[in-house]
Design an enzyme around this catalytic site. Structure first.
Site, short mmCIF file in Angstrom:
data_model
loop_
_atom_site.label_atom_id
_atom_site.label_comp_id
_atom_site.label_asym_id
_atom_site.label_seq_id
_atom_site.Cartn_x
_atom_site.Cartn_y
_atom_site.Cartn_z
N GLY A 163 -6.72 2.14 6.17
CA GLY A 163 -6.34 1.38 4.98
C GLY A 163 -7.08 0.07 4.80
O GLY A 163 -6.58 -0.85 4.15
N ASN A 221 -9.79 -0.45 3.03
CA ASN A 221 -10.09 -0.59 1.59
C ASN A 221 -8.83 -0.93 0.81
O ASN A 221 -8.86 -1.76 -0.10
CB ASN A 221 -10.71 0.70 1.06
N ARG A 234 0.11 23.27 -1.75
CA ARG A 234 -0.47 22.05 -2.29
C ARG A 234 0.31 21.60 -3.53
O ARG A 234 0.54 20.40 -3.74
CB ARG A 234 -1.95 22.29 -2.67
N LEU A 247 -7.31 17.06 -4.07
CA LEU A 247 -6.29 17.15 -5.12
C LEU A 247 -6.70 18.24 -6.11
O LEU A 247 -7.88 18.40 -6.41
CB LEU A 247 -6.13 15.80 -5.82
N HIS A 261 -16.48 6.42 -2.10
CA HIS A 261 -17.18 7.38 -1.24
C HIS A 261 -18.30 6.64 -0.50
O HIS A 261 -19.02 5.84 -1.13
CB HIS A 261 -17.75 8.52 -2.09
N ASP A 283 -16.33 14.26 -5.41
CA ASP A 283 -17.37 13.21 -5.30
C ASP A 283 -18.41 13.29 -6.42
O ASP A 283 -19.60 13.09 -6.19
CB ASP A 283 -18.09 13.33 -3.93
N ALA A 304 -19.42 -3.37 2.85
CA ALA A 304 -19.82 -3.37 1.43
C ALA A 304 -18.71 -2.77 0.57
O ALA A 304 -18.44 -3.24 -0.54
CB ALA A 304 -21.12 -2.59 1.27
C1 GRF Z 1 -14.05 4.63 4.00
O1 GRF Z 1 -15.29 4.66 4.67
C2 GRF Z 1 -14.17 5.37 2.70
O2 GRF Z 1 -15.45 5.26 2.12
C3 GRF Z 1 -13.93 6.79 3.13
O3 GRF Z 1 -12.95 6.72 4.15
C4 GRF Z 1 -12.99 5.43 4.72
C5 GRF Z 1 -11.63 4.80 4.52
O4 GRF Z 1 -11.49 3.75 5.36
N1 GRF Z 1 -13.45 7.57 2.04
P1 GRF Z 1 -10.16 2.85 5.20
O5 GRF Z 1 -8.97 3.76 5.41
O6 GRF Z 1 -10.19 2.26 3.82
O7 GRF Z 1 -10.30 1.81 6.27
#
Ligand code: GRF
Length: 200
Positions: A12, A14, A65, A93, A109, A145, A173
């Protein structure tokens, strides 16, 4: 004010970056819910520590699902979410779910799409001898993607890079790109955010 739900499956980081940015004054969105497909995800505790309601929907607890997605949709509606941010969400999904959220769902991604959709993006970039790598935020569409690109951030590939070192540089980044894209997207601005971090 857009009401954002963030879908995770892991650490988590991000999600945390998005929540931190939405806490700053003037942001056009606020977090209303975090949903993890993994009950033990560290991101759940991070969300709760940030004061955002979090729920685990263990995808293994659903035979189909469609049942998982029905439970997910019910949580999203109950929370009043009108914008989804997938952030390390590791479940595919269905097309019908994605169509319901068309134009209101984002994903990050870890590659410069259209290069390297799918998994193991950093190892593939290194194997190809790429001199640069990065990450992409795109609108969610039924094809994996492949949705319209809303932002990209470029980082250098260094001669002695391992996949882990490159992944860490790209993740840093991501934490700058995703909040910038959400801020712009939530304000109704579809212009892509293009960032470059040559020195990182
Ligand atoms: C990130 O590298 C994202 O690009 C990929 O999974 C990872 C998620 O990391 N889809 P986090 O859970 O946000 O730390």
């Amino acid at each position: 004010m857009r009401q954002v739900a963030i879908l995770i499956s892991g650490s988590g980081s991000n999600m945390a970056a998005l929540i931190d940015d939405m806490a700053r004054p003037g942001h056009p969105a606020r977090p209303v819910l975090v949903v993890s497909s993994e009950p033990g995800a560290a991101g759940i505790a991070r969300a709760e520590a940030a004061g955002v309601p979090a729920v685990a929907l263990d995808h293994r607890a659903f035979a189909q699902r469609s049942e998982f997605e029905a439970a997910l949709q019910a949580r999203l509606e109950a929370a009043g979410a009108d914008l989804l941010c997938l952030a390390g969400f590791m479940r595919i999904l269905s097309g019908s779910f994605v169509e319901r959220w068309r134009g209101r769902a984002l994903n990050i991604h870890p590659s410069l799409l259209p290069r390297y959709p799918g998994l193991d993006t950093h190892a593939r970039a290194l194997a190809a001898g790429d001199r640069e790598a990065g990450c992409t935020v795109h609108e969610l569409t039924p094809e994996l993607d492949a949705g319209p690109i809303l932002g990209q951030a470029r980082v250098p590939v260094l001669p002695d890079d391992t996949a882990a070192a490159l992944a860490a540089r790209v993740l840093r980044a991501e934490h700058r790109l995703y909040p910038a894209v959400l801020r712009r997207f939530a304000a109704g601005d579809r212009r892509p955010v293009l960032l470059s971090f040559p020195e990182d």
